[in-house]
Design an enzyme around this catalytic site. Structure first.
Site, short mmCIF file in Angstrom:
data_model
loop_
_atom_site.label_atom_id
_atom_site.label_comp_id
_atom_site.label_asym_id
_atom_site.label_seq_id
_atom_site.Cartn_x
_atom_site.Cartn_y
_atom_site.Cartn_z
N ASP A 167 12.96 8.52 2.26
CA ASP A 167 11.85 7.65 2.68
C ASP A 167 10.90 8.30 3.40
OD1 ASP A 167 12.58 4.35 4.27
OD2 ASP A 167 10.79 5.29 3.42
N GLU B 142 9.79 -4.07 9.76
CA GLU B 142 10.47 -2.93 10.22
C GLU B 142 10.94 -2.92 11.78
OE1 GLU B 142 8.57 0.18 6.78
OE2 GLU B 142 9.50 0.96 8.32
C1 GLC Z 1 8.83 2.43 4.74
C2 GLC Z 1 10.16 1.88 4.35
C3 GLC Z 1 10.78 1.67 2.85
C4 GLC Z 1 9.48 1.52 2.08
C5 GLC Z 1 8.56 2.94 1.91
C6 GLC Z 1 7.10 2.79 1.39
O1 GLC Z 1 9.20 3.31 5.78
O2 GLC Z 1 11.33 2.30 5.02
O3 GLC Z 1 11.59 0.44 2.71
O4 GLC Z 1 9.74 1.44 0.57
O5 GLC Z 1 8.22 3.23 3.48
O6 GLC Z 1 6.38 1.97 1.74
#
Ligand code: GLC
Length: 634
Positions: A323, A519
């Protein structure tokens, strides 16, 4: 001794300067792609769709330099590529629109042209390996103005309808393909145990079996059937996300997001792994590792979880991505973070910024043996397999002619159906609902009544969403109600229920709820209705005979001490662009069929709630998972 060595300080400066110069040249060399070899012939086996995928992988891999292999393992955020030619010269294998990064103008053709320009650069590289471009299609192709905004996953979880979820995923994939994007970062398989978490609404449910069923349906809808893949799905966030402990976040701005998941073998085997087993069996193309720690070990570094459980026990043959910046978060140097995560089983690194530093570190790690060449080859094989299965080599670019599918009436109809089936009726005194569309006098109020931005939530054009009635092509719940009632019905609307007329109305509907959040920014110690909304409900009660409360929220809210004053209560979750779907059930065009996808706590003292519904303090939840009053069509 030459004169210039006679001075003591020069004896230090000159050698130091030479060492630094050599070092600088070395780093510059390491950060610069090597001169390219000649291009392979047009009839090389990997270029031929008539070759088997295994033959194509091995032929291509054998032709790749170390730099070209490393490039395939890089996932770069689009705003970090300052020179589009770098995509070719660094052999960047994947890019993403993270955190709402979008083209200007943000239109379907704007997306098509932006992704197309990146893709054409990739295709001009020596080997012509197509770029894989990914986006967060969290509830439809939701970065794109004009796309169909489906209900967020928690609402889909309330439908418990795998066929519907598959159709939502298919429609989403069609809108993504039209813009040349063949990779989505959905479905989300998180299991929220503590609804104070700001990402509760991204998950289907806290029930592992239901999560697996709907997740597999989402994968089928996204990728299509058989071994080919229309759009590559990504199951996330592996593993145990949703069960982090409150107050354990590794991010100073958050409380529980990016926190610590207490590990237990029982929870691993009986709760967290089963949904991933279901999507692996459904052929999911990629898996994203979460921004959490598994009992203190940062998930991206956990070889037991990634290589042992996911690739070993579950037999996952796709590719694993980290991530956002995760591989660097918890290491002393970026080099160390890369070595730990790649050796743990991460195949592609969401950098997402510095691809030149990535090349340098990875070259060093392979040359020193810190990362075995075999691990690099395994990662690249997995990535190439997905690209071949997704037909990228044959169909790297989309065309303008496909754009009409975006926001199509067929997709809006699927979204409207999903909204209707997602609403959960929690209270209905004297069977007040469904209302008659011919009723005489209705008052509407509330912060979420005429507010498509709020009903869509975050991950809607902007990462953290925008409150307000700004989303073109959407229908607010208020508008949906106005469209549903007869011409003889008087509908009054005031956001704060400050109605001038002293005449009482038969019924008032308060449509209230949470502002958009994403988030950890949505971590909330006591998720509740805002004072503004509570006052609106009170004013509505003072001017109407009966009051219905419709909650627009990403999670259960603390309402146990309020609900007795309400005649009826509906949870609408985050329905997206189709407000008419709410009116459909309020006025009986469709029945209420939704069921709670997770328990509704009576207070935050009950959190976290275990998979079998046990609360932390042993008291009874307000509503258990699966609760929902059903009604018939009118
Ligand atoms: C974010 C999220 C993830 C997402 C990624 C790309 O931090 O945790 O769910 O797909 O970044 O945007």
């Amino acid at each position: 001794m030459p004169i210039y060595f006679q001075t003591r300080w020069l004896r230090v400066i000159v050698p130091t300067f030479v060492v630094l110069l050599v070092l600088a040249i070395g780093i510059a060399y390491l950060r610069t792609p090597q001169a390219t070899l000649e291009k392979p012939p047009q009839d090389a086996p990997y270029r031929l769709s008539s070759s088997s995928i295994d033959v194509r992988i091995e032929d291509l891999l054998a032709r790749m330099t170390l730099d070209e292999k490393i490039g395939q393992m890089a996932l770069v955020e689009k705003n970090s590529v300052h020179d589009v030619d770098d995509i070719a010269s660094y052999g960047i294998g994947a890019m993403l629109s993270g955190m709402g990064a979008k083209p200007e103008p943000n239109t379907p053709s704007g997306w098509l042209n932006m992704v197309g320009s990146f893709q054409r650069s990739a295709l001009s590289s020596r080997l012509g390996i197509p770029l894989l471009y990914g986006a967060d299609a969290i509830h439809g192709h939701s970065n794109v103005f004009g796309a169909t905004m489906f209900p967020h996953m928690i609402g889909l979880g309330a439908t418990r309808d795998a066929d519907l979820v598959e159709r939502v995923a298919r429609a989403t994939a069609e809108e993504m393909e039209a813009t040349g994007i063949y990779w989505t970062y959905s479905p989300n398989l998180d299991l929220p145990r503590d609804i104070r978490w700001g990402r509760t609404y991204e998950a289907f449910t806290d029930d592992p079996t239901l999560a697996g069923e709907l997740g597999a349906a989402y994968v089928r809808g996204t990728q299509g059937s058989g071994s080919s893949m229309n759009v590559i799905a990504t199951a996330k966030h592996y593993l145990g996300i949703g069960a982090m402990q409150w107050g354990s976040s590794s991010n100073k701005n958050f409380k529980i997001d990016q926190g610590r998941t207490p590990s237990s073998t029982a929870a691993l085997q009986e709760e967290y792994l089963p949904p991933y087993r279901a999507v692996v069996d459904a052929g999911v193309g990629s898996v994203m590792i979460g921004l959490n720690s598994w009992d203190g070990t940062w998930a991206s570094y956990d070889k037991n979880l990634i290589t042992g459980s996911l690739k070993g026990d579950l037999g996952f043959s796709g590719f694993v991505i980290s991530d956002w910046y995760a591989v660097y978060e918890h290491s002393f140097t970026q080099y160390e973070g890369l070595v730990k995560s790649i050796n743990a089983g991460v195949d592609m690194v969401m950098l997402p910024f510095d691809y030149k530093g990535f090349l340098m570190n990875m070259r060093l790690a392979v040359k020193t043996g810190d990362i075995p060449q075999a691990r690099i080859d395994d990662a690249v094989r997995r990535i190439l397999r997905a690209k071949f299965q997704a037909g990228l080599f044959e169909r790297p670019l989309a065309s303008e002619s496909e754009l009409s599918v975006i926001g199509s009436s067929e997709h809006h109809a699927i979204a409207r159906e999903a909204v209707s089936k997602s609403l959960v009726l929690l209270k209905n005194d004297q069977d007040l609902l469904p209302l008659s569309p011919k009723m005489n006098h209705l008052r509407i109020a509330g912060s979420a009544a005429d507010n498509v931005g709020r009903q869509s939530g975050a991950w809607t054009v902007e990462w953290r969403g925008i409150d307000g009635n700004w989303l073109e092509g959407g229908t607010s719940i208020l508008q949906g109600i106005k469209n549903a009632v007869s011409s003889s019905t008087t509908v009054e609307y005031d956001r704060e229920a400050k109605f001038v007329s002293a005449k009482r109305a038969n019924v008032g509907i308060a449509i209230v709820g949470e502002k958009p959040y994403a988030e950890g920014w949505g971590d909330d110690a006591n998720p509740s209705l805002a004072k503004e909304d509570l006052e609106t409900i009170d004013r509505l009660r003072a001017s109407c005979d009966r009051v219905i409360v419709v909650l627009v929220s990403g999670r259960p809210l603390m309402i146990a001490d309020k609900i007795n004053d309400w005649d009826a209560l509906v949870e609408a979750w985050l329905p997206g662009s189709e407000g008419e779907g709410v009116a459909d059930v309020l006025f009986g065009k469709q029945p209420f069929v939704g069921k709670l996808p997770l328990p509704w706590p009576a207070s935050v003292k009950q959190l976290p709630i275990s998979v079998d519904g046990k609360t932390k303090d042993g008291t009874k939840v307000l509503f258990p998972r699966g609760f929902g009053i059903h009604t018939e069509k009118r």
